[in-house]
Structures are given as C-alpha cells and as structure tokens.
Write an enzyme that holds these catalytic residues in place. Structure first.
Site, PDB file in Angstrom:
ATOM      1  N   ASP A  34       0.880  -1.209   0.006  1.00  0.00           N
ATOM      2  CA  ASP A  34      -0.036   0.110   0.014  1.00  0.00           C
ATOM      3  C   ASP A  34       0.765   1.226   0.011  1.00  0.00           C
ATOM      4  OD1 ASP A  34      -2.138  -1.823   0.127  1.00  0.00           O
ATOM      5  OD2 ASP A  34      -2.675  -1.149   1.967  1.00  0.00           O
ATOM      6  N   GLU A  36       3.829   1.625  -1.215  1.00  0.00           N
ATOM      7  CA  GLU A  36       4.543   1.812  -2.492  1.00  0.00           C
ATOM      8  C   GLU A  36       3.442   2.584  -3.389  1.00  0.00           C
ATOM      9  OE1 GLU A  36       7.969  -1.319  -3.118  1.00  0.00           O
ATOM     10  OE2 GLU A  36       5.992  -2.103  -2.650  1.00  0.00           O
ATOM     11  N   ASP A  38       0.960   4.371  -2.582  1.00  0.00           N
ATOM     12  CA  ASP A  38       0.568   5.761  -2.056  1.00  0.00           C
ATOM     13  C   ASP A  38       1.600   6.830  -2.609  1.00  0.00           C
ATOM     14  OD1 ASP A  38      -1.547   4.904  -0.800  1.00  0.00           O
ATOM     15  OD2 ASP A  38      -0.909   4.980   1.174  1.00  0.00           O
ATOM     16  N   SER A  83     -36.320  -3.520 -14.917  1.00  0.00           N
ATOM     17  CA  SER A  83     -36.134  -4.398 -13.554  1.00  0.00           C
ATOM     18  C   SER A  83     -36.428  -5.830 -14.028  1.00  0.00           C
ATOM     19  CB  SER A  83     -37.220  -3.943 -12.454  1.00  0.00           C
ATOM     20  OG  SER A  83     -38.459  -3.895 -12.940  1.00  0.00           O
ATOM     21  N   LEU A  84     -36.645  -6.729 -13.257  1.00  0.00           N
ATOM     22  CA  LEU A  84     -36.972  -8.077 -13.398  1.00  0.00           C
ATOM     23  C   LEU A  84     -38.090  -8.553 -12.695  1.00  0.00           C
ATOM     24  CD1 LEU A  84     -33.094  -9.486 -13.032  1.00  0.00           C
ATOM     25  CD2 LEU A  84     -34.286  -9.210 -15.132  1.00  0.00           C
ATOM     26  N   GLU A 114     -26.891 -16.108 -12.083  1.00  0.00           N
ATOM     27  CA  GLU A 114     -25.756 -15.117 -11.451  1.00  0.00           C
ATOM     28  C   GLU A 114     -26.146 -14.916 -10.128  1.00  0.00           C
ATOM     29  OE1 GLU A 114     -25.384 -11.693 -13.956  1.00  0.00           O
ATOM     30  OE2 GLU A 114     -24.962 -12.921 -15.795  1.00  0.00           O
ATOM     31  N   LYS A 116     -27.508 -12.447  -7.439  1.00  0.00           N
ATOM     32  CA  LYS A 116     -28.169 -11.112  -7.594  1.00  0.00           C
ATOM     33  C   LYS A 116     -27.732 -10.281  -6.352  1.00  0.00           C
ATOM     34  CE  LYS A 116     -32.764  -8.886  -8.205  1.00  0.00           C
ATOM     35  NZ  LYS A 116     -33.005  -7.985  -7.125  1.00  0.00           N
ATOM     36  N   ASP A 118     -27.015  -7.343  -3.599  1.00  0.00           N
ATOM     37  CA  ASP A 118     -28.080  -6.457  -3.276  1.00  0.00           C
ATOM     38  C   ASP A 118     -27.382  -5.057  -3.015  1.00  0.00           C
ATOM     39  OD1 ASP A 118     -30.383  -5.628  -2.249  1.00  0.00           O
ATOM     40  OD2 ASP A 118     -30.304  -6.668  -0.139  1.00  0.00           O
ATOM     41  N   ARG A 137     -30.036   4.203 -11.821  1.00  0.00           N
ATOM     42  CA  ARG A 137     -31.041   3.568 -12.495  1.00  0.00           C
ATOM     43  C   ARG A 137     -32.156   4.803 -12.506  1.00  0.00           C
ATOM     44  NH1 ARG A 137     -35.188   0.373 -11.011  1.00  0.00           N
ATOM     45  NH2 ARG A 137     -36.157  -0.642 -12.836  1.00  0.00           N
ATOM     46  N   GLU A 172     -23.869  -3.570 -10.467  1.00  0.00           N
ATOM     47  CA  GLU A 172     -24.148  -3.222  -9.162  1.00  0.00           C
ATOM     48  C   GLU A 172     -23.275  -2.699  -8.238  1.00  0.00           C
ATOM     49  OE1 GLU A 172     -27.621  -3.671  -9.102  1.00  0.00           O
ATOM     50  OE2 GLU A 172     -28.190  -4.134  -7.169  1.00  0.00           O
ATOM     51  N   TYR A 224     -22.449  -6.813 -14.688  1.00  0.00           N
ATOM     52  CA  TYR A 224     -23.019  -7.946 -15.247  1.00  0.00           C
ATOM     53  C   TYR A 224     -23.318  -7.615 -16.721  1.00  0.00           C
ATOM     54  CZ  TYR A 224     -26.995  -5.551 -13.010  1.00  0.00           C
ATOM     55  OH  TYR A 224     -27.843  -4.507 -12.753  1.00  0.00           O
ATOM     56  N   LYS A 287     -30.539 -15.706 -16.700  1.00  0.00           N
ATOM     57  CA  LYS A 287     -30.631 -15.086 -18.138  1.00  0.00           C
ATOM     58  C   LYS A 287     -30.581 -16.247 -19.040  1.00  0.00           C
ATOM     59  CE  LYS A 287     -28.486 -11.247 -16.004  1.00  0.00           C
ATOM     60  NZ  LYS A 287     -27.008 -10.394 -15.906  1.00  0.00           N
ATOM     61  N   LYS A 311     -35.655 -15.321  -5.893  1.00  0.00           N
ATOM     62  CA  LYS A 311     -35.543 -14.670  -4.401  1.00  0.00           C
ATOM     63  C   LYS A 311     -35.329 -15.735  -3.425  1.00  0.00           C
ATOM     64  CE  LYS A 311     -36.371 -10.240  -5.123  1.00  0.00           C
ATOM     65  NZ  LYS A 311     -36.111  -8.656  -4.262  1.00  0.00           N
ATOM     66  N   CYS A 405     -31.055   4.244  35.841  1.00  0.00           N
ATOM     67  CA  CYS A 405     -30.068   3.538  34.936  1.00  0.00           C
ATOM     68  C   CYS A 405     -29.688   2.177  35.427  1.00  0.00           C
ATOM     69  CB  CYS A 405     -28.875   4.548  34.742  1.00  0.00           C
ATOM     70  SG  CYS A 405     -27.647   3.849  34.083  1.00  0.00           S
ATOM     71  N   CYS A 408     -25.857   2.589  36.755  1.00  0.00           N
ATOM     72  CA  CYS A 408     -25.341   3.475  37.943  1.00  0.00           C
ATOM     73  C   CYS A 408     -26.643   3.827  38.751  1.00  0.00           C
ATOM     74  CB  CYS A 408     -24.811   4.888  37.461  1.00  0.00           C
ATOM     75  SG  CYS A 408     -25.987   6.094  36.808  1.00  0.00           S
ATOM     76  N   CYS A 423     -29.663   8.097  30.492  1.00  0.00           N
ATOM     77  CA  CYS A 423     -29.447   8.437  31.878  1.00  0.00           C
ATOM     78  C   CYS A 423     -28.687   9.480  31.974  1.00  0.00           C
ATOM     79  CB  CYS A 423     -28.325   7.200  32.248  1.00  0.00           C
ATOM     80  SG  CYS A 423     -27.181   7.565  33.580  1.00  0.00           S
ATOM     81  N   CYS A 428     -21.936   8.240  35.104  1.00  0.00           N
ATOM     82  CA  CYS A 428     -22.205   6.942  35.161  1.00  0.00           C
ATOM     83  C   CYS A 428     -21.261   6.208  34.542  1.00  0.00           C
ATOM     84  CB  CYS A 428     -23.402   6.917  33.962  1.00  0.00           C
ATOM     85  SG  CYS A 428     -24.040   5.040  33.640  1.00  0.00           S
TER      86      CYS A 428
HETATM   87  S1  IVH Z   1     -29.643  -8.348 -14.733  1.00  0.00           S
HETATM   88  C1  IVH Z   1     -32.902  -5.976 -17.728  1.00  0.00           C
HETATM   89  N1  IVH Z   1     -28.217  -9.165 -13.155  1.00  0.00           N
HETATM   90  O1  IVH Z   1     -31.437  -6.518  -9.601  1.00  0.00           O
HETATM   91  C2  IVH Z   1     -32.360  -6.039 -16.202  1.00  0.00           C
HETATM   92  N2  IVH Z   1     -29.601  -7.652 -12.419  1.00  0.00           N
HETATM   93  O2  IVH Z   1     -34.547  -5.962 -10.843  1.00  0.00           O
HETATM   94  C3  IVH Z   1     -31.365  -6.796 -16.107  1.00  0.00           C
HETATM   95  N3  IVH Z   1     -29.206  -6.856 -10.152  1.00  0.00           N
HETATM   96  O3  IVH Z   1     -31.796  -3.062 -10.161  1.00  0.00           O
HETATM   97  C4  IVH Z   1     -30.666  -6.815 -14.718  1.00  0.00           C
HETATM   98  N4  IVH Z   1     -27.323  -8.401  -9.556  1.00  0.00           N
HETATM   99  O4  IVH Z   1     -29.231  -3.907 -10.739  1.00  0.00           O
HETATM  100  C5  IVH Z   1     -28.918  -8.391 -13.161  1.00  0.00           C
HETATM  101  N5  IVH Z   1     -26.252 -10.274 -11.729  1.00  0.00           N
HETATM  102  C6  IVH Z   1     -27.308  -9.500 -11.926  1.00  0.00           C
HETATM  103  C7  IVH Z   1     -27.927  -8.230 -10.982  1.00  0.00           C
HETATM  104  C8  IVH Z   1     -28.853  -7.603 -11.186  1.00  0.00           C
HETATM  105  C9  IVH Z   1     -28.398  -7.497  -9.108  1.00  0.00           C
HETATM  106  C10 IVH Z   1     -30.208  -5.931  -9.801  1.00  0.00           C
HETATM  107  C11 IVH Z   1     -30.119  -4.961 -10.819  1.00  0.00           C
HETATM  108  C12 IVH Z   1     -31.520  -4.344 -10.855  1.00  0.00           C
HETATM  109  C13 IVH Z   1     -32.277  -5.569 -10.228  1.00  0.00           C
HETATM  110  C14 IVH Z   1     -33.179  -6.142 -11.348  1.00  0.00           C
END
Ligand code: IVH
Length: 665
Positions: A34, A36, A38, A83-84, A114, A116, A118, A137, A172, A224, A287, A311, A405, A408, A423, A428
C-alpha cells in the site's frame, strides 16, 4: 522537470497505478505494498499540481474526490434500465423455462445463473476508452449523474483502452458487510444514525454531493452487462468473460446451466452458501444465454422476457427470548437488546437481536420468555420480526422500562421528541466506558491496544475517571491488571505517548462532544486552531461557521461551560496532548484573497512558479474555468480555457498584464 517530461512521467504513472488498481481490486493479486502504491499516487498528484492542465478525467488522481456538487444532473439512459420479474419457488422457475421454450417454438435454451447482488444498479458510459459518465438507475429511463462518486470506486476502470467506440457497462455497486460494520461503528461514534443495511449504506454513499466523503466509503462493484452493439459476442457468458478481460470486476460465481434443473441446483446451493460471502445477495438472476434468443424473446412493458430473478427465502428462525438487557451508550442513551437462546441462522450462531427502543417492544408486544421469529436481513444484528403468540404459556413477563439507569442507578429521562431514554448522570460508569472507547478509537486518538476489556478494568478499578487520566497511567498500574504483561503494558504506554501528537481535529473529535463528528471537528480545528480558542467561542461565533447549526453550537458551548470539562481540558494540555495547531497566515488580509486564477498556455515562467506567486498573495488556483474564476492568465497557444473565459466574460490577462497586476498590488 519540464512540461514534456512531466507529461510523459504522468502518463507512465497513470498506467502503472491503474495496473496496480486492477491487480489489487479486481484480480486480488497485488504486486506492491500500500505504501508503494501511495508513493506512486503522490508523485502523480505532485506533477498534476505543478501542471494542472495535464490532469485528465481518467487520471487515478480523480479517484480522491472533487469539489462538492450543488445537486446531481439528470441523465437519460441510452437504453432503459429495466427491472426483473421475481419468482419465489422452483415451480415458478420451471414455468419461466417452459414459457421461454414455448416462445422460442420449442427451441431449448441454455441459461446463465448469477448471484443477484443487493446494492444499487448503475450504468457506466465509456467514450474513446474513457469513463465519461456514471449514472444511477433512477426510474429506469432517467437517473442521476453520479460520475464523480463512481470514479472514487477503485474497482471501476477509468479507462478501457481496447475499446474506442461508445459502450455502456451495467452493474451493481454495493458495500461489503465488513465495510458496512465499520461505517456504522464510525457513524455511531459520531452520533449519526447508523445505516439499516449495506444496501442503504451503498445508496446513501452514492447520493453524497461531496465525493470526498464517498471516497471514504468502502464501495465495490460487480459488472454484469455490456451494451456494445459491435462486440460480435453471441452469448451472455461470453460477454461476462469479455468484461473481465477488459478490466471490469465480474462476480466469479456465475454458472452456465444447460437446463432449468441445473439452475435450480445453483439456486439451492447459494441459498445455503450466501452467508459465507462478505456481501449481501438476495437471490439469483437467471438469463437466457444466447443473445439471438434474448432478442426474439424481447421485453414486456417492465422487464425482459429472457431473464428472471429468483428470491432466496428470508433467513428466519424461531427461538426463545430469555432476557431484555439494557445497554447504556456514550451519551447515556439506553437501548434494549434481546438476549436469545442461541440459534443457528445462515451458518452463524445468533444470541442477540436488536429491539431498537421501548415503543418497538410495546408495538410488537414482546415479552421475556416469548418464542420469537427472528430474521437476518442485510443487517448484521438480526431483528425480532414478531412474537409467535401460539407458543405463549402465560408465564411470559411484559417488559417494563426501569425508572433508573441499569448501570449506575441514576435518574433516566426521555426527551419529548426522542424514542430513547437517557441516563442523565454524567459520571455513569457505562457512559464513561463508552466515552473512553470513543476517545481511544481509530478515528479519534487511535490508542492501539486499548480495547473494551482493558478500559472496563481501568474504569472498574477507578484508575481512570476521565480521559485525561489515560495520560497519567503507569506501568505498575497496567501490569497489575488481568491479562497484562510487561511487554503489553509497555506497548500501551507507547501508543498513549504517540497519541499525544494527533492532529487537533482528531483531538476535538475524540472529546465526544455531542453532534460533533469528525467532519465538524475538522472544520472547528481549521477555524480555531486551538482548544483554548474553541472553548471560548461564543454561540454566535460558532453558529457563524458553515455546517454548524444552533443545535451543534449549543452542544459545543454546553460542553465547555462545564467546569469539569474545562478542568479535564487543562489536564490534557498539561499531559502534552496537542491542543493547538499552527495558524497559517491569515488569507483574508492578503491582496489577492478570495481571487481565483486559472493559467493556460505556455508562460515564460514555469506554471508551478506562477501559481505559487498568486497563492502566496492569498489567491486560489484552479484547473478549469467557471463563472467563479476571476482571472485567466494565458500564455502562448492558449486552448479551450481561454475560449471559455471569453465566453463567460472572465477577465483574461496576458503575461505582461499579469506581471503588471502583481507589481501594482
Ligand atoms: S440483470 C434488464 N444481473 O437487480 C435487467 N441484475 O430487478 C437486467 N441486480 O436493479 C438486470 N445483480 O441492478 C442483473 N447479476 C445481476 C444482478 C442484477 C443485481 C439488480 C439490478 C436491478 C435488479 C433487477
């Protein structure tokens, strides 16, 4: 070093630094220490400081954060960020596969499974191989331009030299669990509300207007998707491979599955194993692998037909709540904690859960002896979801807040607008313990080796009554304690000695004045330069400081109004703790104070020298022209900055006019 040499060296340093970034953050195979690293970065920043026009948007120096923004620009996504659809069971996954096959007229598909992640979805736009824009997004069509914040994330490449055409990478941004714990520890120490979970922490960090604060947040990224029409790649898993080659950080646990059974196997496997990761994943994204099939499947109004998310079931368990214990914090806030019969939850044993406050206990009607459902969300400490009332025997006892408390025995109060009881006894021992823990903590005096247990003993033996006592501890005292030998005692005395030299801002932060976090402490140190001056500042003076509102000002004033605190301050000073800092020559009285200069083009004197001249006279310099610029000094062949200055009506000086200006001051 002349300009040309600087340019060449800066280019080399940039490539070298980004190579090490990649080795460290993406490949996990660092080649240098680290320190080096820096050093390389420091050398680059020195060069860029001397030749500001050499700064490029893809320079690693841009990762340290820039000037704060007023707000985020809105950007329209070139391709919407959808979204998915969600599924929660294996049947639904099979339905998804069957639907896909029907749509493709019986043609079988391969899938990529893959994790997902969070976190927060982001989109990165590269033009000419350089990261030009990063966005959240938002509503899917438009998001916020958070480029400056995203640049601070070292696993996001600032350059991808192989591709010149415009491309977009999607992924993400998330915060690791360990990073999240650290951030929350710091927030608690600063009396700031902790983040509820790593996702909120990541989202909050990306929304900071000051990217200098974002740098300090432990953010990471997994990419991704690659939107690049001309890539020629026909399979999604090839895209992931390509993204890796290009230098993007791709989650290593994706798997190519030949059919839905393999997908289900993957989901089951990770439902079990997800607790072993240092980041939160709330499911699996499945996918269709073939891009041609993806195109045929297309989209519904909201989401692609070629992908779905599965999920994970929530990680929950039931156990018996054996006791409700009360913890007293540094400022006396009393928080109830559930002591549970130990139970295994996603691989770890859980024996405590947060109960937040009295109202929460009442709302959920939680009683000692109850069987409770607990859940581990993103939070590190699980929470009690509800009471399993069917298991009540009638022997459970409702919780009653004590009137004193728990540590104390002193008086406790609940301020009208707060959820927590406090308290009010400043002496305390619990408060003293937490105050000391804060004083010695890493962001404060950083006294290594002085942990919770040691402080506990010192407080119990009355060897320490306030933090000034730390500095009069003797070796004999330390050796007399449990688990303390000669060597460890010496080490602690050495760390105490070293801590006396901490910058004033850290000392102010360490005092634990309510509402004074590390950032405010820095401002106070910069404004007052000594603890004495700070302690004498009036309410008006304090409120006059940007960032310091009436509540903070009153808290500071209240702290120094206490005779006891003033006495402790005196003893800290006598012990040799740094309580003042050299005051830089006051900028206000200098002839160019408040003026902003930008230099462009070749001058007959080195740029750095010219900058030094104006800085010595109180001016600030900047590398870009804006309406806040007062003077643009231009030399031979000035470029776009000169033009911009003309457009904005900023005063432009050639070298002779510049010299005249300096002479006439
Ligand atoms: S693919 C067309 N892959 O999950 C949408 N999404 O509802 C393609 N997320 O907000 C998304 N990991 O950011 C994809 N390996 C992954 C993911 C991922 C997390 C999130 C994504 C989105 C939500 C999808």
């Amino acid at each position: 070093m002349n300009r040309k040499q600087a340019e060449i060296r800066a280019g080399r340093l940039r490539r070298e630094i980004e190579r090490h970034n990649r080795l460290y953050y993406i490949e996990n195979q660092p080649e240098i220490s680290d320190y080096e690293y820096d050093q390389l970065l420091e050398e680059l920043m020195e060069i860029e400081k001397a030749f500001p026009d050499l700064v490029t948007p893809d320079s690693p120096s841009q990762r340290v954060g820039g000037a704060p923004l007023q707000g985020f620009q809105t950007v329209r996504h070139s391709i919407p960020m959808l979204s998915l659809g969600n599924t929660y069971s294996q049947e639904e996954l099979r339905e998804f596969a069957a639907r896909t096959e029907r749509f493709l007229k019986g043609e079988p598909s391969q899938f990529v499974a893959e994790l997902k992640i969070d976190g927060v979805a982001i989109s990165l736009r590269y033009e000419n191989g350089i990261l030009v824009q990063g966005a959240t997004r938002g509503d899917g069509t438009t998001g916020d331009d958070v480029t400056a914040n995203l640049r601070t994330i070292r696993s996001i490449p600032l350059r991808i030299p192989e591709i010149r055409r415009a491309i977009e990478a999607r992924g993400e941004v998330y915060m690791t669990r360990s990073g999240f714990e650290r951030v929350n520890r710091e927030r608690l120490a600063e009396e700031e509300e902790p983040f509820a979970n790593p996702r909120n922490a990541a989202a909050g960090s990306l929304k900071l207007l000051d990217s200098k604060l974002t740098v300090r947040r432990p953010l990471e990224v997994f990419i991704y998707d690659l939107a690049d029409k001309e890539s020629g790649l026909t399979l999604h898993h090839q895209k992931l491979g390509r993204l890796s080659e290009l230098g993007f950080r791709v989650n290593p646990y994706h798997r190519l599955c030949r059919g839905i059974d393999e997908v289900i196997g993957y989901c089951d496997e990770w439902a079990d194993k997800r607790g072993t990761l240092d980041y939160d994943t709330d499911g699996v994204v499945i996918k269709v692998d073939a891009v041609s099939q993806q195109e045929r499947l297309g989209f519904t109004a909201k989401s692609p037909r070629w992908a779905i998310s599965y999920k994970f079931p929530a990680i929950q368990a039931t156990t018996v709540l054996q006791e409700i214990r009360l913890q007293v914090g540094r400022t006396g806030a009393i928080t109830p904690v559930a002591v549970l019969k130990p139970v295994t939850l996603s691989g770890s044993t859980v024996s405590r859960a947060t109960l937040h406050n009295e109202d929460e206990i009442r709302r959920k009607d939680i009683r000692v002896g109850d069987t409770v459902l607990i859940e581990k969300g993103g939070e590190i400490i699980p929470k009690v979801v509800k009471v399993v009332t069917g298991r009540r025997t009638g022997k459970e006892s409702p919780f009653r807040m004590p009137s004193a408390c728990p540590v104390c025995g002193g008086k406790i109060e609940r301020p009208e607008d707060e959820a927590a009881w406090r308290c009010v006894n400043p002496f305390c021992p619990a408060q003293l313990q937490r105050t000391l823990e804060h004083f010695v903590s890493r962001g404060a005096m950083d006294i290594e080796g002085m942990g919770e247990a040691l402080i506990g003993q010192l407080v119990a033996k009355k060897m320490i009554r306030d933090y000034a006592d730390i500095f009069s501890l003797t070796k004999e005292q330390l050796v007399s304690l449990e688990r303390m030998g000669e060597k460890s005692s010496e080490n602690i005395l050495n760390s105490i000695e070293r801590s006396k030299n901490r910058p004033l801002s850290r000392v102010i932060f360490a005092l634990g004045i309510r509402h004074v976090g590390s950032k405010t402490a820095e401002t106070l140190a910069e404004t007052f330069h000594s603890l004495d001056d700070l302690s004498q500042a009036s309410l008006e003076e304090l409120e006059g400081i940007e960032e310091v509102g009436p509540v903070v000002a009153a808290s500071i004033r209240g702290f120094f109004d206490s005779a006891k605190n003033r006495e402790v301050m005196r003893r800290l000073k006598d012990a040799g703790v740094r309580t003042q800092e050299k005051r830089p020559a006051s900028r206000r009285e200098l002839p160019l104070s408040g003026k902003r200069f930008v230099f462009t083009g070749a001058l007959s004197l080195p740029r750095a020298e010219a900058e030094e001249k104006v800085k010595a006279l109180g001016a600030a310099t900047s590398s870009s022209v804006s309406k806040n610029t007062d003077y643009v000094v231009y030399g031979e062949s000035p470029g776009s900055k000169y033009q911009k200055a003309q457009e904005l009506g900023v005063k432009c000086l050639d070298e002779k006019e510049f010299m005249d200006l300096l002479r006439d001051l």
